[in-house]
Scaffold this active site. Structure first.
Site, PDB file in Angstrom:
ATOM      1  N   LYS A  91      12.344   0.327  -1.457  1.00  0.00           N
ATOM      2  CA  LYS A  91      11.568  -0.504  -2.382  1.00  0.00           C
ATOM      3  C   LYS A  91      12.092  -0.326  -3.811  1.00  0.00           C
ATOM      4  O   LYS A  91      12.313  -1.299  -4.525  1.00  0.00           O
ATOM      5  CB  LYS A  91      10.081  -0.076  -2.327  1.00  0.00           C
ATOM      6  CG  LYS A  91       9.254  -0.588  -3.487  1.00  0.00           C
ATOM      7  CD  LYS A  91       7.807  -0.178  -3.378  1.00  0.00           C
ATOM      8  CE  LYS A  91       7.429   1.045  -4.167  1.00  0.00           C
ATOM      9  NZ  LYS A  91       7.478   0.925  -5.628  1.00  0.00           N
ATOM     10  N   ASN A  92      12.314   0.936  -4.197  1.00  0.00           N
ATOM     11  CA  ASN A  92      12.682   1.200  -5.593  1.00  0.00           C
ATOM     12  C   ASN A  92      14.119   0.808  -5.913  1.00  0.00           C
ATOM     13  O   ASN A  92      14.555   0.904  -7.052  1.00  0.00           O
ATOM     14  CB  ASN A  92      12.444   2.673  -5.932  1.00  0.00           C
ATOM     15  CG  ASN A  92      10.956   2.970  -6.039  1.00  0.00           C
ATOM     16  OD1 ASN A  92      10.131   2.054  -5.991  1.00  0.00           O
ATOM     17  ND2 ASN A  92      10.609   4.238  -6.176  1.00  0.00           N
ATOM     18  N   ARG A  96       4.163  -2.571 -11.903  1.00  0.00           N
ATOM     19  CA  ARG A  96       4.864  -2.068 -13.076  1.00  0.00           C
ATOM     20  C   ARG A  96       6.337  -2.500 -13.091  1.00  0.00           C
ATOM     21  O   ARG A  96       6.899  -2.776 -14.149  1.00  0.00           O
ATOM     22  CB  ARG A  96       4.762  -0.543 -13.096  1.00  0.00           C
ATOM     23  CG  ARG A  96       5.482   0.071 -14.262  1.00  0.00           C
ATOM     24  CD  ARG A  96       5.183   1.530 -14.390  1.00  0.00           C
ATOM     25  NE  ARG A  96       6.130   2.187 -15.255  1.00  0.00           N
ATOM     26  CZ  ARG A  96       6.030   2.271 -16.565  1.00  0.00           C
ATOM     27  NH1 ARG A  96       4.996   1.720 -17.171  1.00  0.00           N
ATOM     28  NH2 ARG A  96       6.929   2.886 -17.286  1.00  0.00           N
ATOM     29  N   CYS A 129       0.777   1.247  -9.853  1.00  0.00           N
ATOM     30  CA  CYS A 129      -0.126   2.280  -9.333  1.00  0.00           C
ATOM     31  C   CYS A 129      -0.896   2.920 -10.483  1.00  0.00           C
ATOM     32  O   CYS A 129      -0.347   3.150 -11.557  1.00  0.00           O
ATOM     33  CB  CYS A 129       0.686   3.366  -8.646  1.00  0.00           C
ATOM     34  SG  CYS A 129       1.048   3.031  -6.935  1.00  0.00           S
ATOM     35  N   ARG A 168       1.723   5.692 -18.084  1.00  0.00           N
ATOM     36  CA  ARG A 168       3.015   5.025 -17.876  1.00  0.00           C
ATOM     37  C   ARG A 168       3.414   4.087 -19.016  1.00  0.00           C
ATOM     38  O   ARG A 168       3.453   2.870 -18.851  1.00  0.00           O
ATOM     39  CB  ARG A 168       3.001   4.282 -16.543  1.00  0.00           C
ATOM     40  CG  ARG A 168       2.694   5.186 -15.391  1.00  0.00           C
ATOM     41  CD  ARG A 168       2.723   4.476 -14.063  1.00  0.00           C
ATOM     42  NE  ARG A 168       4.051   4.505 -13.457  1.00  0.00           N
ATOM     43  CZ  ARG A 168       4.291   4.095 -12.226  1.00  0.00           C
ATOM     44  NH1 ARG A 168       3.326   3.611 -11.504  1.00  0.00           N
ATOM     45  NH2 ARG A 168       5.501   4.152 -11.730  1.00  0.00           N
ATOM     46  N   PRO A 169       3.698   4.636 -20.185  1.00  0.00           N
ATOM     47  CA  PRO A 169       4.109   3.782 -21.308  1.00  0.00           C
ATOM     48  C   PRO A 169       5.510   3.198 -21.097  1.00  0.00           C
ATOM     49  O   PRO A 169       6.209   3.561 -20.154  1.00  0.00           O
ATOM     50  CB  PRO A 169       4.081   4.729 -22.498  1.00  0.00           C
ATOM     51  CG  PRO A 169       4.227   6.084 -21.942  1.00  0.00           C
ATOM     52  CD  PRO A 169       3.693   6.062 -20.550  1.00  0.00           C
ATOM     53  N   ILE A 170       5.923   2.308 -22.004  1.00  0.00           N
ATOM     54  CA  ILE A 170       7.243   1.666 -21.877  1.00  0.00           C
ATOM     55  C   ILE A 170       8.101   1.901 -23.116  1.00  0.00           C
ATOM     56  O   ILE A 170       9.060   1.195 -23.362  1.00  0.00           O
ATOM     57  CB  ILE A 170       7.089   0.149 -21.630  1.00  0.00           C
ATOM     58  CG1 ILE A 170       6.117  -0.449 -22.655  1.00  0.00           C
ATOM     59  CG2 ILE A 170       6.651  -0.157 -20.217  1.00  0.00           C
ATOM     60  CD1 ILE A 170       6.320  -1.913 -22.873  1.00  0.00           C
ATOM     61  N   ASP A 171       7.699   2.919 -23.906  1.00  0.00           N
ATOM     62  CA  ASP A 171       8.402   3.157 -25.163  1.00  0.00           C
ATOM     63  C   ASP A 171       9.900   3.405 -24.968  1.00  0.00           C
ATOM     64  O   ASP A 171      10.727   2.970 -25.774  1.00  0.00           O
ATOM     65  CB  ASP A 171       7.755   4.346 -25.906  1.00  0.00           C
ATOM     66  CG  ASP A 171       7.665   5.584 -25.042  1.00  0.00           C
ATOM     67  OD1 ASP A 171       7.278   5.456 -23.860  1.00  0.00           O
ATOM     68  OD2 ASP A 171       7.996   6.675 -25.527  1.00  0.00           O
ATOM     69  N   LEU A 172      10.279   4.064 -23.873  1.00  0.00           N
ATOM     70  CA  LEU A 172      11.701   4.381 -23.682  1.00  0.00           C
ATOM     71  C   LEU A 172      12.511   3.134 -23.356  1.00  0.00           C
ATOM     72  O   LEU A 172      13.664   3.003 -23.768  1.00  0.00           O
ATOM     73  CB  LEU A 172      11.860   5.432 -22.573  1.00  0.00           C
ATOM     74  CG  LEU A 172      11.161   6.767 -22.862  1.00  0.00           C
ATOM     75  CD1 LEU A 172      11.157   7.654 -21.627  1.00  0.00           C
ATOM     76  CD2 LEU A 172      11.843   7.492 -24.024  1.00  0.00           C
ATOM     77  N   ASP A 186       7.001  11.000  -5.779  1.00  0.00           N
ATOM     78  CA  ASP A 186       6.569  10.055  -4.738  1.00  0.00           C
ATOM     79  C   ASP A 186       6.385  10.710  -3.369  1.00  0.00           C
ATOM     80  O   ASP A 186       5.937  10.061  -2.431  1.00  0.00           O
ATOM     81  CB  ASP A 186       7.581   8.898  -4.617  1.00  0.00           C
ATOM     82  CG  ASP A 186       7.439   7.902  -5.769  1.00  0.00           C
ATOM     83  OD1 ASP A 186       6.480   8.023  -6.551  1.00  0.00           O
ATOM     84  OD2 ASP A 186       8.301   7.004  -5.879  1.00  0.00           O
ATOM     85  N   ILE A 199       5.389  14.821 -13.501  1.00  0.00           N
ATOM     86  CA  ILE A 199       5.874  13.480 -13.867  1.00  0.00           C
ATOM     87  C   ILE A 199       4.733  12.564 -14.318  1.00  0.00           C
ATOM     88  O   ILE A 199       4.822  11.916 -15.357  1.00  0.00           O
ATOM     89  CB  ILE A 199       6.655  12.831 -12.697  1.00  0.00           C
ATOM     90  CG1 ILE A 199       7.767  13.759 -12.214  1.00  0.00           C
ATOM     91  CG2 ILE A 199       7.211  11.449 -13.103  1.00  0.00           C
ATOM     92  CD1 ILE A 199       8.908  13.973 -13.182  1.00  0.00           C
ATOM     93  N   ARG A 219       2.234  -2.190  -0.382  1.00  0.00           N
ATOM     94  CA  ARG A 219       3.174  -2.390  -1.489  1.00  0.00           C
ATOM     95  C   ARG A 219       4.520  -1.744  -1.171  1.00  0.00           C
ATOM     96  O   ARG A 219       5.549  -2.200  -1.647  1.00  0.00           O
ATOM     97  CB  ARG A 219       2.629  -1.751  -2.782  1.00  0.00           C
ATOM     98  CG  ARG A 219       1.449  -2.487  -3.386  1.00  0.00           C
ATOM     99  CD  ARG A 219       1.099  -1.902  -4.737  1.00  0.00           C
ATOM    100  NE  ARG A 219       2.324  -1.655  -5.468  1.00  0.00           N
ATOM    101  CZ  ARG A 219       2.534  -0.631  -6.279  1.00  0.00           C
ATOM    102  NH1 ARG A 219       1.578   0.240  -6.502  1.00  0.00           N
ATOM    103  NH2 ARG A 219       3.675  -0.477  -6.900  1.00  0.00           N
TER     104      ARG A 219
END
Ligand code: UD1
Length: 420
Positions: free
Chosen positions: A22-23, A94, A118, A123-127, A307, A329, A399
């Site tokens: 999936k990933n 996400r 999930c 889970r920010p997106i700053d990076l 995971d 994590i 999912r």
């Protein structure tokens, strides 16, 4: 509403074929936006998350056909337009945010709502944004919508404060057609990153070092259409390994390679599980042994994968002695603990650690899948619990697992999906 019913007490035996990851397939689908030629993905896992990202690409104008029987997805992005995707679609997953890098590279501007996924932390997106900014993008965020703009992306030296998988992928995709060279340091090293780079290189990109902490990307003018088979799903493979261990069974995994599963395999071996690679992509697992408790800390690859944390917790909950799992994590990834405890597990949370006292018997009851991997953990616990375990909210499980109940049934377990 559908639920999964597990009757505990059966041993597993036989072979299970592992699907593609999936990933890996999600960023691969997103990066098909980088070319106006057709991309064909073979052995694609028919998962709900795959459906969602395909819907998202369709909403941008991609022509996608999915052959569920052949497991083939064909994507023609020649008519894709720079449109803001529906917030509802983006919040469902996400990984939707992975279209940002390719859209920015292709159109020089893009707007997208903040992503979902999930419920396992903030889970920010700053990076992601920091990386795109270093490539020359201007970024503004307003009312939960991010807007990125640039003239032409330019290669740069980028150091990630944390080796985020998604940020590494977004930056890697965006810089494939940037002007000049991008050097991405402290990059994520997950096997799926290496797989994405292999896919992009097949399209004509020049990416070196993926799978290590330094990735070098030489920008090229254009990418072309290709056919590709994504890497196997190491998390699905690990889920079945753990299922063999908890049921004290011997099973064979096909389409799985130990090389990409080292951190999990090492821990299972430390516990006593016998794992043997009998061919290049065939692994035999023997859980019919005396198991020992272990301590685990989740870390970015090549550390123990977050995971796999909930599934191995279900296993350790049945192993005599005390085990400790520390989650580093995601800050909120212990929601399955209360569900496992309802089944008779003895797990206490102390800060970012879970203290697990192995018990002799679990008992089936009605439990909720609080996220994707947590759902798998409850099925695993159900395989050995006395009586029946009923798992609710299984949309989380769908999912990321293809026909999980059928795969377990083929191994001899009593796992059924029923409408209630
Ligand atoms: C990916 C995987 C997911 C896995 C996770 C960690 C996909 C589709 N999903 O998710 O299954 O659990 O890697 O292995 O591949 N972070 C920030 N800022 C950012 C980005 C991330 O602080 O801009 C933090 C997150 O909040 C989290 C940690 O970094 O605490 C790891 O996140 P990341 O590696 O980005 O995970 P995802 O790509 O979302």
């Amino acid at each position: 509403m559908e639920k999964i019913f597990v009757s505990g007490g059966n041993k597993l035996k036989g072979k299970v074929r592992i699907d593609s990851a999936k990933n890996s397939v999600l960023p691969i689908i997103a990066s098909s936006i980088l070319t106006s030629d057709t991309i064909i993905i073979k052995n694609a896992p028919m998962l709900n998350d795959v459906q969602v990202i395909c819907e998202l690409l369709k909403s941008l104008g991609c022509n996608i056909s999915i052959n569920k029987i052949k497991g083939e997805i064909s994507i023609d992005s020649s008519k894709v337009q720079e449109i803001e995707p529906s917030g509802e679609l983006v919040r469902r997953m996400r990984a939707s945010f992975l279209v940002m890098g390719p859209m920015l590279a292709r159109f020089g501007k893009f707007k997208i709502s903040l992503p979902g996924g999930c419920n396992i932390g903030t889970r920010p997106i700053d990076l992601h944004l920091k990386g795109l900014k270093a490539l020359g993008a201007e970024i503004s965020t307003e009312g939960g919508v991010v807007e990125v703009r640039c003239n032409k992306l330019k290669g740069n030296k980028i150091y990630l404060d944390f080796p985020s998988v998604g940020a590494t992928e977004n930056i890697m995709m965006a810089s494939t057609t940037a002007k000049g060279v991008t050097v991405l340091e402290n990059a994520a090293e997950e096997p799926e990153i290496e797989d994405l780079a292999n896919f992009l290189n097949k399209m004509g990109a020049k990416i070196y070092g993926a799978g290590t902490d330094t990735i070098i990307i030489e920008g090229v003018d254009r990418l072309k259409g290709v056919e590709y088979i994504p890497i196997f799903d190491r998390i699905e493979a690990g889920t079945f390994m753990i299922a063999a261990a908890i049921t004290k069974s011997k099973i064979t995994l096909e389409n799985a390679r130990e090389y990409y599963m080292k951190p999990l395999v090492a821990k299972l071996r430390e516990m006593g599980v016998e794992i043997t690679s009998i061919e290049d992509n065939v692994i035999e697992v023997n859980g019919n042994v005396q198991l020992k408790p272990v301590d685990i800390k989740t870390l970015p690859h090549p550390g123990f994968p977050t995971d796999m944390q909930s599934q191995i917790m279900a296993l350790l909950a049945t192993v005599k002695g005390t085990s400790v799992i520390t989650e580093t994590i995601f800050e909120n990834r212990f929601m399955h603990v209360s569900e496992l405890n309802r089944m008779g597990c003895k797990i206490k949370i102390e800060g970012r650690s879970a203290i697990i006292e192995g018990v002799e018997e679990l008992s089936g009851c009605e439990v909720k899948a609080t996220d994707l991997r947590a759902g798998a953990a409850l099925i695993i616990a159900g395989l050995v619990a006395k009586g029946e375990t009923i798992v609710d909210d299984i949309y989380h499980i769908d999912r990321g697992y293809v026909n999980i109940e059928e795969k377990f049934r083929n191994l001899g377990a009593k796992v059924y999906r029923r409408e209630v």
